[in-house]
Design a protein around this motif. Structure first.
Motif, short mmCIF file in Angstrom:
data_model
loop_
_atom_site.label_atom_id
_atom_site.label_comp_id
_atom_site.label_asym_id
_atom_site.label_seq_id
_atom_site.Cartn_x
_atom_site.Cartn_y
_atom_site.Cartn_z
N LEU A 227 -17.44 -9.37 -57.50
CA LEU A 227 -16.85 -8.95 -56.22
C LEU A 227 -17.35 -9.77 -55.05
O LEU A 227 -16.71 -9.82 -53.99
N GLN A 228 -18.49 -10.45 -55.22
CA GLN A 228 -19.01 -11.29 -54.14
C GLN A 228 -18.08 -12.46 -53.83
O GLN A 228 -18.11 -13.00 -52.72
N TRP A 229 -17.27 -12.86 -54.80
CA TRP A 229 -16.37 -13.99 -54.56
C TRP A 229 -15.21 -13.61 -53.64
O TRP A 229 -14.47 -14.49 -53.19
N ILE A 230 -15.05 -12.33 -53.36
CA ILE A 230 -13.97 -11.91 -52.46
C ILE A 230 -14.28 -12.32 -51.02
O ILE A 230 -13.39 -12.65 -50.24
N TRP A 231 -15.56 -12.33 -50.65
CA TRP A 231 -15.94 -12.49 -49.24
C TRP A 231 -15.74 -13.90 -48.65
O TRP A 231 -15.21 -14.04 -47.54
N PRO A 232 -16.20 -14.96 -49.31
CA PRO A 232 -16.29 -16.25 -48.62
C PRO A 232 -14.98 -16.80 -48.05
O PRO A 232 -14.97 -17.29 -46.91
N ILE A 233 -13.89 -16.76 -48.82
CA ILE A 233 -12.66 -17.41 -48.36
C ILE A 233 -12.15 -16.83 -47.03
O ILE A 233 -11.89 -17.59 -46.07
N PRO A 234 -11.96 -15.50 -46.91
CA PRO A 234 -11.49 -14.99 -45.61
C PRO A 234 -12.47 -15.25 -44.47
O PRO A 234 -12.05 -15.48 -43.32
N ILE A 235 -13.78 -15.24 -44.77
CA ILE A 235 -14.76 -15.51 -43.71
C ILE A 235 -14.66 -16.98 -43.27
O ILE A 235 -14.76 -17.29 -42.07
N ILE A 236 -14.45 -17.89 -44.21
CA ILE A 236 -14.29 -19.31 -43.87
C ILE A 236 -13.07 -19.51 -42.98
O ILE A 236 -13.13 -20.20 -41.95
N VAL A 237 -11.95 -18.89 -43.35
CA VAL A 237 -10.71 -19.03 -42.56
C VAL A 237 -10.94 -18.48 -41.15
O VAL A 237 -10.56 -19.11 -40.15
N ALA A 238 -11.56 -17.31 -41.06
CA ALA A 238 -11.80 -16.70 -39.75
C ALA A 238 -12.75 -17.55 -38.91
O ALA A 238 -12.56 -17.70 -37.69
N THR A 239 -13.76 -18.13 -39.55
CA THR A 239 -14.72 -18.97 -38.83
C THR A 239 -14.05 -20.18 -38.21
O THR A 239 -14.37 -20.59 -37.08
N LEU A 240 -13.10 -20.78 -38.94
CA LEU A 240 -12.40 -21.95 -38.41
C LEU A 240 -11.59 -21.62 -37.16
O LEU A 240 -11.31 -22.52 -36.35
N LEU A 241 -11.23 -20.36 -36.98
CA LEU A 241 -10.47 -19.95 -35.80
C LEU A 241 -11.37 -19.63 -34.61
O LEU A 241 -10.89 -19.49 -33.48
N CYS A 242 -12.67 -19.49 -34.86
CA CYS A 242 -13.62 -19.13 -33.80
C CYS A 242 -13.98 -20.36 -32.96
O CYS A 242 -14.01 -21.48 -33.48
N PRO A 243 -14.30 -20.18 -31.69
CA PRO A 243 -14.79 -21.31 -30.87
C PRO A 243 -16.25 -21.60 -31.19
O PRO A 243 -16.97 -20.73 -31.69
N GLU A 244 -16.69 -22.80 -30.92
CA GLU A 244 -18.10 -23.13 -31.07
C GLU A 244 -18.91 -22.44 -29.96
O GLU A 244 -18.36 -22.10 -28.91
N SER A 245 -20.18 -22.22 -30.22
CA SER A 245 -21.04 -21.60 -29.21
C SER A 245 -21.09 -22.46 -27.94
O SER A 245 -21.47 -23.63 -28.00
N PRO A 246 -20.71 -21.90 -26.78
CA PRO A 246 -20.77 -22.70 -25.55
C PRO A 246 -22.19 -23.11 -25.18
O PRO A 246 -22.40 -24.19 -24.61
N TRP A 247 -23.18 -22.29 -25.51
CA TRP A 247 -24.57 -22.64 -25.22
C TRP A 247 -24.99 -23.84 -26.06
O TRP A 247 -25.74 -24.72 -25.59
N TRP A 248 -24.56 -23.91 -27.31
CA TRP A 248 -24.86 -25.05 -28.16
C TRP A 248 -24.20 -26.31 -27.60
O TRP A 248 -24.82 -27.38 -27.55
N LEU A 249 -22.97 -26.19 -27.14
CA LEU A 249 -22.27 -27.33 -26.56
C LEU A 249 -22.96 -27.81 -25.29
O LEU A 249 -23.05 -29.03 -25.04
N ILE A 250 -23.47 -26.88 -24.48
CA ILE A 250 -24.21 -27.26 -23.28
C ILE A 250 -25.45 -28.07 -23.65
O ILE A 250 -25.77 -29.09 -23.04
N ARG A 251 -26.16 -27.60 -24.69
CA ARG A 251 -27.37 -28.32 -25.11
C ARG A 251 -27.05 -29.72 -25.63
O ARG A 251 -27.88 -30.62 -25.57
N GLN A 252 -25.84 -29.89 -26.15
CA GLN A 252 -25.41 -31.20 -26.64
C GLN A 252 -24.85 -32.07 -25.53
O GLN A 252 -24.46 -33.22 -25.78
N GLY A 253 -24.78 -31.55 -24.31
CA GLY A 253 -24.23 -32.31 -23.19
C GLY A 253 -22.71 -32.35 -23.16
O GLY A 253 -22.13 -33.12 -22.39
N ARG A 254 -22.06 -31.52 -23.95
CA ARG A 254 -20.59 -31.50 -24.03
C ARG A 254 -20.06 -30.40 -23.10
O ARG A 254 -19.57 -29.36 -23.53
N ILE A 255 -20.18 -30.65 -21.81
CA ILE A 255 -19.89 -29.62 -20.79
C ILE A 255 -18.42 -29.23 -20.80
O ILE A 255 -18.08 -28.04 -20.72
#
Length: 552
Positions: A227-255
């Motif tokens: 049953l553990q194999w059920i989780w990864p695929i939908p979480i991967i798809v949902a993650t791709l739709l999420c924005p990157e952390s703005p604080w991480w982007l600030i630290r990278q200089g990508r204002i």
């Protein structure tokens, strides 16, 4: 609002055509902090609801992690697993997994988690949250094959270590991402949601094992792994739709990308004051202020300057969670079984126990909005010390007193409820809020690794403490854990600061100026704001800005 142009555009504003001369970094920072404070909780939910959804999605990986780790703990008394992998015989001639192998496998899993935690401190900062999550999920898919096809306890040990690597990454990444996305009023909800995900995962695994209890073949333990194999695929798809952390982007200089990420998180409201440019400017100034205060991004920076204190608070919050009596909470069912509870009903009671913990987490969402982190920690620890002391006293009753065993089991469940109402969820809030933004990932990783290290001690002591062939303390062990919990209660009183309602900029100011734990407040932070204004002034000069006006 600071700009006439801003006022003309309405409550929620963005100044895409503003020139550098129109910016005042110090004033923008002040505006952004005030706007964040002035939002009500309801306004914050309406304005930042997409940030809540994205945090929710990323945190789903913790449900999987809670499900997986709970399986490992609950498999040892599970009939199908015992019959296949038992290496000893009990007094009735039935198979059981020895305490030695239980300790080895559980601690092996912790080793994997600790390695994953430390690695994530580098990977997330290098790749970003999204790429790290997707990569780790793919690794998890492959790792599940090991326990699914295991034919010996040695293979389970290897599987536990390898699966522990992504589990450790999930523990850190989800907390840091939620803290990065959500504003002040929503931080506690989404960071504590991580704890609730862990509880939900444990509840799912317990319920599934109860449903498979009567299956005596190898599929009795293989199905839960499959049953553990059920989780990864939908979480991967949902993650791709999420924005990157703005604080991480600030630290990278990508204002510009950080500004775009924030735009994906907000929903403009007519009654909400928000200046997008000022908000981004506040993040930039906060990052620069932390640089000025020598807040680097490597693990050794955790032990320098004011970051040392922040590391102490975050790590101790997690260590408190491990040592406050939690080791006893998993043995309530065992005490009731010793008192005559039917073994099959033990799993029923396990479901009830997990459900009670979940109810406590839900109620905690109400209490944490009205009481401070410090208040809830002190209240929870006090309740746990009292319960453990009573449990220890009941342990003095003779073994023939079945009523005492039932009372101990009931009190342990009550303690679990108190824990999930206070320390359980609040720990995640503290660990995520207290670190500097530049060191959050590594601080959470080290703090959680401290927790996992503490679990080593628990895994070694508790089987001996309650084992009939070892120390056989039984409920009298409550005295030991009551004393340990009291130590953490004293630490909390003197060292745990209140972070509720404070922005990251204000927390930076309070830590850098050495404010006492009982003095953390917005009023105290106001006294130190000139230091933030100085950094903003330097930022303006570096950018070639003119017409400097410092009004922080």
């Amino acid at each position: 609002m600071a700009h006439a142009e801003t006022q003309a555009q309405g409550p929620w504003t963005e100044k895409p055509n503003a020139t550098t001369s129109e910016h005042n970094a110090a004033n923008d920072t002040n505006v952004a902090i005030d706007n964040e404070h002035n939002m009500t909780l309801r306004q914050s939910f309406r304005f930042w609801w997409k940030a809540v959804v994205f945090s929710f999605v990323i945190s789903l990986c913790v449900i999987m992690e809670g499900y997986d780790t709970s399986l490992m703990n609950n498999f040892f008394p599970f009939p199908a697993f015992k019959n296949r992998f038992g290496d000893e015989l009990d007094s009735d001639g039935g198979k059981l997994v020895s305490a030695r192998w239980q300790t080895i496998i559980l601690n092996g899993t912790q080793v994997g988690c600790i390695i994953g935690l430390i690695i994530n401190g580098y990977i997330s900062e290098w790749l970003g949250y999204k790429k790290t999550m997707v990569t780790t999920m793919l690794f998890m898919v492959a790792a599940i094959f090991i326990p699914f096809f295991s034919t010996s306890l040695e293979m389970f040990l290897v599987g536990g270590i390898i699966q522990g690597l992504p589990w450790g990454i999930f523990q850190t990444l989800s907390i840091s991402y939620a803290a990065d996305l959500c504003p002040t009023h929503l931080r506690a909800y989404m960071t504590s949601w991580v704890n609730m995900c862990w509880v939900i995962g444990g509840l799912l695994s317990t319920g599934i094992l109860r449903g498979l209890f009567n299956i005596q073949t190898e599929w009795g333990y293989r199905i839960p792994f499959a049953l553990q194999w059920i989780w990864p695929i939908p979480i991967i798809v949902a993650t791709l739709l999420c924005p990157e952390s703005p604080w991480w982007l600030i630290r990278q200089g990508r204002i510009a990308e950080a500004k775009g990420a924030i735009q994906k998180l907000i929903t403009p409201q007519p009654d909400v004051e928000f200046d997008l440019d000022a908000h981004v400017e506040m993040m930039v100034i906060t990052n620069k202020f932390e640089k000025e205060m020598s807040s680097g991004t490597n693990y050794w920076h955790l032990f320098q300057g004011s970051d040392l204190r922040r590391t102490e608070v975050s790590a101790m919050a997690f260590i408190t969670q491990a040592f406050c009596g939690v080791p006893f909470m998993g043995y309530g069912i065992q005490f009731m079984t010793n008192a005559g509870l039917d073994p099959s009903n033990s799993f029923n009671l396990g479901v009830v126990q997990s459900s009670i913990g979940l109810i406590g987490c839900i109620i905690a969402w109400y209490t944490m909005a009205r009481f401070g982190r410090r208040t809830l920690y002190l209240t929870g620890l006090t309740a746990i010390v009292v319960v453990l002391t009573v449990v220890g006293c009941l342990g003095l009753a003779p073994a023939s007193n079945k009523g005492a065993s039932w009372a101990v089991g009931a009190l342990i469940i009550i303690m679990l409820f108190a824990f999930q109402l206070t320390l359980g969820p609040i720990c995640y809030c503290i660990a995520a809020e207290i670190p500097s933004t530049r060191l959050r990932i590594k601080t959470v990783a080290l703090s959680r690794a401290s927790y996992n290290t503490a679990v080593f001690v628990n895994n070694a002591i508790m089987p001996l403490m309650v084992g009939k062939n070892d120390w056989n303390w039984g409920a009298k062990g409550g005295f030991l854990w009551a004393g340990v919990a009291f130590f953490f209660l004293v630490w909390t009183w003197f060292r745990l600061p209140e972070s509720r309602g404070l922005t990251y900029s204000e927390l930076d100011l309070l830590f850098e100026h050495g404010a006492k734990a009982r003095e953390f407040s917005r009023e105290k932070a106001e006294m130190f704001k000139p230091a933030l204004a100085d950094v903003a002034l330097q930022h303006q000069k570096q950018a070639g800005l003119e017409h400097v006006e410092t009004n922080i």
